[in-house]
Scaffold this motif. Structure first.
Motif, mmCIF file in Angstrom:
data_model
loop_
_atom_site.group_PDB
_atom_site.id
_atom_site.type_symbol
_atom_site.label_atom_id
_atom_site.label_comp_id
_atom_site.label_asym_id
_atom_site.label_seq_id
_atom_site.Cartn_x
_atom_site.Cartn_y
_atom_site.Cartn_z
ATOM 1 N N LEU A 65 0.868 -1.180 0.000
ATOM 2 C CA LEU A 65 0.000 0.000 0.000
ATOM 3 C C LEU A 65 0.900 1.224 0.000
ATOM 4 O O LEU A 65 1.822 1.324 0.807
ATOM 5 C CB LEU A 65 -0.903 0.006 1.234
ATOM 6 N N ARG A 66 0.644 2.166 -0.908
ATOM 7 C CA ARG A 66 1.473 3.358 -1.035
ATOM 8 C C ARG A 66 0.696 4.612 -0.648
ATOM 9 O O ARG A 66 -0.463 4.766 -0.990
ATOM 10 C CB ARG A 66 1.966 3.496 -2.473
ATOM 11 N N SER A 67 1.390 5.507 0.037
ATOM 12 C CA SER A 67 0.819 6.798 0.390
ATOM 13 C C SER A 67 0.743 7.667 -0.867
ATOM 14 O O SER A 67 1.644 7.648 -1.701
ATOM 15 C CB SER A 67 1.704 7.472 1.438
ATOM 16 N N LYS A 68 -0.341 8.404 -1.013
ATOM 17 C CA LYS A 68 -0.508 9.314 -2.145
ATOM 18 C C LYS A 68 -0.883 10.692 -1.614
ATOM 19 O O LYS A 68 -1.534 10.807 -0.583
ATOM 20 C CB LYS A 68 -1.606 8.821 -3.078
ATOM 21 N N PRO A 69 -0.518 11.750 -2.342
ATOM 22 C CA PRO A 69 -0.907 13.101 -1.910
ATOM 23 C C PRO A 69 -2.426 13.270 -1.909
ATOM 24 O O PRO A 69 -3.117 12.694 -2.754
ATOM 25 C CB PRO A 69 -0.272 14.012 -2.962
ATOM 26 N N LEU A 70 -2.926 14.033 -0.935
ATOM 27 C CA LEU A 70 -4.359 14.323 -0.906
ATOM 28 C C LEU A 70 -4.687 15.343 -1.986
ATOM 29 O O LEU A 70 -4.163 16.452 -1.980
ATOM 30 C CB LEU A 70 -4.768 14.897 0.452
ATOM 31 N N THR A 71 -5.536 14.948 -2.898
ATOM 32 C CA THR A 71 -6.005 15.842 -3.955
ATOM 33 C C THR A 71 -7.519 15.737 -4.016
ATOM 34 O O THR A 71 -8.089 14.738 -3.564
ATOM 35 C CB THR A 71 -5.428 15.438 -5.326
ATOM 36 N N PRO A 72 -8.185 16.738 -4.590
ATOM 37 C CA PRO A 72 -9.635 16.625 -4.741
ATOM 38 C C PRO A 72 -10.027 15.363 -5.513
ATOM 39 O O PRO A 72 -10.977 14.666 -5.129
ATOM 40 C CB PRO A 72 -10.020 17.889 -5.502
ATOM 41 N N ALA A 73 -9.304 15.043 -6.567
ATOM 42 C CA ALA A 73 -9.634 13.863 -7.375
ATOM 43 C C ALA A 73 -9.527 12.573 -6.560
ATOM 44 O O ALA A 73 -10.391 11.698 -6.643
ATOM 45 C CB ALA A 73 -8.728 13.798 -8.603
ATOM 46 N N LEU A 74 -8.476 12.454 -5.767
ATOM 47 C CA LEU A 74 -8.306 11.252 -4.944
ATOM 48 C C LEU A 74 -9.413 11.143 -3.902
ATOM 49 O O LEU A 74 -10.009 10.085 -3.716
ATOM 50 C CB LEU A 74 -6.939 11.258 -4.256
ATOM 51 N N LEU A 75 -9.715 12.245 -3.213
ATOM 52 C CA LEU A 75 -10.752 12.227 -2.183
ATOM 53 C C LEU A 75 -12.125 11.904 -2.765
ATOM 54 O O LEU A 75 -12.909 11.179 -2.155
ATOM 55 C CB LEU A 75 -10.787 13.564 -1.441
ATOM 56 N N LYS A 76 -12.430 12.421 -3.942
ATOM 57 C CA LYS A 76 -13.737 12.177 -4.562
ATOM 58 C C LYS A 76 -13.935 10.716 -4.939
ATOM 59 O O LYS A 76 -15.057 10.234 -5.003
ATOM 60 C CB LYS A 76 -13.918 13.071 -5.787
ATOM 61 N N LYS A 77 -12.841 9.982 -5.151
ATOM 62 C CA LYS A 77 -12.927 8.553 -5.494
ATOM 63 C C LYS A 77 -13.173 7.670 -4.273
ATOM 64 O O LYS A 77 -13.570 6.522 -4.410
ATOM 65 C CB LYS A 77 -11.626 8.087 -6.149
#
Length: 75
Positions: free
Chosen positions: A19-31
């Motif tokens: 599992l990899r950490s990813k930056p919080l972005t609007p696109a990521l949060l909306k998914k």
């Protein structure tokens, strides 16, 4: 499941799956089905989380000062 936070390892292996950490972005949060706030940390953009999430589990009550958009639920 995604994880993000100061001091969090860039990746972690659980049961042979990385599992990899990813930056919080609007696109990521909306998914995501739900955003969970597990710590109160100044590094997080809580306004971004509120604007971009459908459901938020706030275990630290950091969103008490934030207004939600219609349709978003705070737990």
């Amino acid at each position: 499941m995604r994880g993000r936070g100061p001091g969090l390892l860039p990746s972690i292996e659980i049961d042979g799956k990385t599992l990899r950490s990813k930056p919080l972005t609007p696109a990521l949060l909306k998914k995501q089905d739900c955003a969970a706030i597990l710590t109160d940390h100044a590094a997080f953009d809580y306004e971004l989380i509120v604007r971009s999430s459908k459901l938020i589990l706030d275990t630290r009550n950091v969103l008490r000062r934030h207004k939600t958009k219609p349709g978003v639920k705070f737990l």
